[in-house]
Write a protein that holds these residues in place. Structure first.
Motif, PDB file in Angstrom:
ATOM      1  N   SER A   1     -10.265   1.104   0.300  1.00 19.85           N
ATOM      2  CA  SER A   1     -10.920   1.946   1.263  1.00 19.85           C
ATOM      3  C   SER A   1     -12.094   1.494   1.840  1.00 19.85           C
ATOM      4  CB  SER A   1     -11.347   3.253   0.451  1.00 19.85           C
ATOM      5  OG  SER A   1     -10.442   4.183   0.238  1.00 19.85           O
TER       6      SER A   1
ATOM      7  N   THR B   1      -5.703   6.225   2.323  1.00 19.29           N
ATOM      8  CA  THR B   1      -5.163   5.576   3.428  1.00 19.29           C
ATOM      9  C   THR B   1      -4.987   4.336   3.657  1.00 19.29           C
ATOM     10  OG1 THR B   1      -5.935   7.415   5.003  1.00 19.29           O
ATOM     11  CG2 THR B   1      -5.285   5.423   6.198  1.00 19.29           C
ATOM     12  N   GLY B   2      -6.265   3.604   2.993  1.00 21.18           N
ATOM     13  CA  GLY B   2      -6.000   2.170   2.921  1.00 21.18           C
ATOM     14  C   GLY B   2      -5.150   1.544   1.946  1.00 21.18           C
TER      15      GLY B   2
ATOM     16  N   LEU C   1      -2.380   3.068   1.042  1.00 24.27           N
ATOM     17  CA  LEU C   1      -1.034   3.291   1.431  1.00 24.27           C
ATOM     18  C   LEU C   1      -0.259   2.209   2.509  1.00 24.27           C
ATOM     19  CD1 LEU C   1      -0.560   7.011   1.246  1.00 24.27           C
ATOM     20  CD2 LEU C   1       0.250   5.516  -0.287  1.00 24.27           C
ATOM     21  N   GLN C   2      -1.640   2.106   3.512  1.00 28.26           N
ATOM     22  CA  GLN C   2      -1.349   0.932   4.596  1.00 28.26           C
ATOM     23  C   GLN C   2      -1.082  -0.281   4.125  1.00 28.26           C
ATOM     24  OE1 GLN C   2      -4.492   1.783   7.119  1.00 28.26           O
ATOM     25  NE2 GLN C   2      -3.632   3.257   8.285  1.00 28.26           N
ATOM     26  N   ALA C   3      -1.727  -0.487   3.104  1.00 26.86           N
ATOM     27  CA  ALA C   3      -1.519  -1.922   2.244  1.00 26.86           C
ATOM     28  C   ALA C   3      -0.045  -2.174   2.022  1.00 26.86           C
ATOM     29  CB  ALA C   3      -2.522  -2.302   1.129  1.00 26.86           C
TER      30      ALA C   3
ATOM     31  N   THR D   1       2.741   0.124   2.986  1.00 21.74           N
ATOM     32  CA  THR D   1       3.844   0.356   4.164  1.00 21.74           C
ATOM     33  C   THR D   1       3.835  -1.067   5.199  1.00 21.74           C
ATOM     34  OG1 THR D   1       2.124   1.619   5.264  1.00 21.74           O
ATOM     35  CG2 THR D   1       3.697   2.716   3.997  1.00 21.74           C
ATOM     36  N   SER D   2       2.649  -1.577   5.252  1.00 25.01           N
ATOM     37  CA  SER D   2       2.649  -2.739   6.136  1.00 25.01           C
ATOM     38  C   SER D   2       3.192  -4.107   5.467  1.00 25.01           C
ATOM     39  CB  SER D   2       1.431  -3.033   6.696  1.00 25.01           C
ATOM     40  OG  SER D   2       0.355  -3.552   5.385  1.00 25.01           O
TER      41      SER D   2
ATOM     42  N   TRP E   1       6.242   1.809  -0.090  1.00 25.21           N
ATOM     43  CA  TRP E   1       5.776   0.447  -0.361  1.00 25.21           C
ATOM     44  C   TRP E   1       6.899  -0.479  -0.166  1.00 25.21           C
ATOM     45  CZ3 TRP E   1       0.436   0.374  -1.954  1.00 25.21           C
ATOM     46  CH2 TRP E   1       0.049  -0.631  -2.131  1.00 25.21           C
TER      47      TRP E   1
END
Length: 331
Positions: free
Chosen positions: A168, A260-261, A263-265, A267-268, A296
């Motif tokens: 985060s 958020t941080g 999950l973005q790590a 999914t990206s 993921w």
């Protein structure tokens, strides 16, 4: 005069022992390796620690809000760094078996710390001390103290939630990868990921009026983690629960996060993640844990047969091999 000498002797015993932090250690194949070992320091009595007075290998680091965090490093500094974050109630001593294992010591540089509210660290009982940023700053203080560069982070059980705190306030490039060991990915998923038997104990663990009820619940919790622990380690686990204020326990379980941080790590594709589960785990539900990190991309899932919530105690060789091989592929 005799009394003065005795007092001096007692005081000296609590001072940090002056020892070299590089030691030659014989490994199982009879070779000699030079490894870093923390000096032994005194743990002085404080109100936050209910008068704990002892000695232990490690150091205190100071978090951004002034909270003292107890940390320790062992192993080979030339190898990949792994920061171990423990679970509910039981401090960093949970990883004793790993930190005493010559095979681990020769293949990794391992750092562990008592998260705030646990073990030898300070135990604040105000809500402001338990916001997500404070826990991320505790991790930062440990990283800075040991000069770690992009460590891998292993979060066991509720210790997995700390990785959401870290991401985060930092980009994924701050760490090299995530190891979830029977983990709760974030606080929002806690009561879904926790098995019914473990969740049922929570009211008894945070109440402050019935000592017997708390005692029975905490014993039940340790037995859920593993039904046959070595006696001294079992007592140490119970001891860590005793020194934690009930107010800190309640704040730990009630705190909120922004995932958020994290999950973005995932999914990206920015971070690899190894998710380890015990086939006989009675504390965490595997599928619910995986459901908390949807999409993921770089995900490896391993289930250890016949393993309890203490996965590395149940299957030490398989656990070590799984983690170290994955790290070697992602370092």
């Amino acid at each position: 005069m005799l009394f003065s000498l005795k007092s001096l002797s007692s005081a000296m015993a609590l001072l940090p022992l002056v020892v070299a932090n590089i030691q030659d250690i014989q490994t199982r194949d009879n070779t000699i390796e030079r490894r870093l070992v923390e000096p032994v320091i005194a743990i002085n009595p404080t109100d936050a620690n209910f008068g704990i007075s002892a000695v232990a290998p490690g150091r205190f680091v100071t978090s951004a809000d002034g909270t003292k965090i107890f940390a320790e490093a062992r192993g080979n500094p030339s190898k990949p760094a792994i920061v171990f974050i423990h679970g509910f109630g039981i401090g960093a001593m949970a990883f004793n078996e790993i930190f005493d294992d010559p095979d681990w010591l020769s293949q990794a540089y391992m750092v562990r710390y008592d998260t705030r509210g646990h073990g030898r660290s300070d135990k604040p009982t105000t809500a402001a001390a338990w916001v997500s940023q404070r826990l991320a700053e505790d991790f930062d203080a440990v990283v800075q103290s040991y000069n770690l560069n992009k460590p891998f982070v292993l979060g066991w059980s509720i210790g997995g939630t700390h990785i959401a705190d870290i991401l985060s306030f930092h980009p994924p490039s701050y760490i090299s990868g995530i190891i979830y060991d029977a983990a709760v990915p974030d606080t929002a998923s806690l009561f879904n990921v926790g098995a019914p038997g473990a969740i049922a104990l929570v009211p008894s663990l945070i109440q402050t009026t019935n000592v017997t009820q708390f005692q029975e619940a905490y014993i039940d919790f340790i037995n859920l983690c593993h039904p046959a622990l070595e006696w001294n380690f079992y007592l140490a686990c119970l001891g860590d629960g005793v020194v934690q204020p009930r107010a800190a326990t309640a704040l730990l379980l009630a705190r909120t996060q922004n995932s958020t941080g994290l999950l973005q790590a995932g999914t990206s594709g920015a971070l690899p993640l190894l998710a380890i589960f015990g086939a006989d785990d009675k504390v965490v539900i595997k599928q619910a844990s995986l459901d908390a990190i949807p999409g993921w991309q770089r995900l490896t899932v391993v289930t250890l047969p016949d393993a309890e919530h203490f996965t590395w105690i149940s299957r030490p060789v398989l656990f070590r091999t799984t983690v170290l091989q994955w790290i070697s592929q992602n370092a």
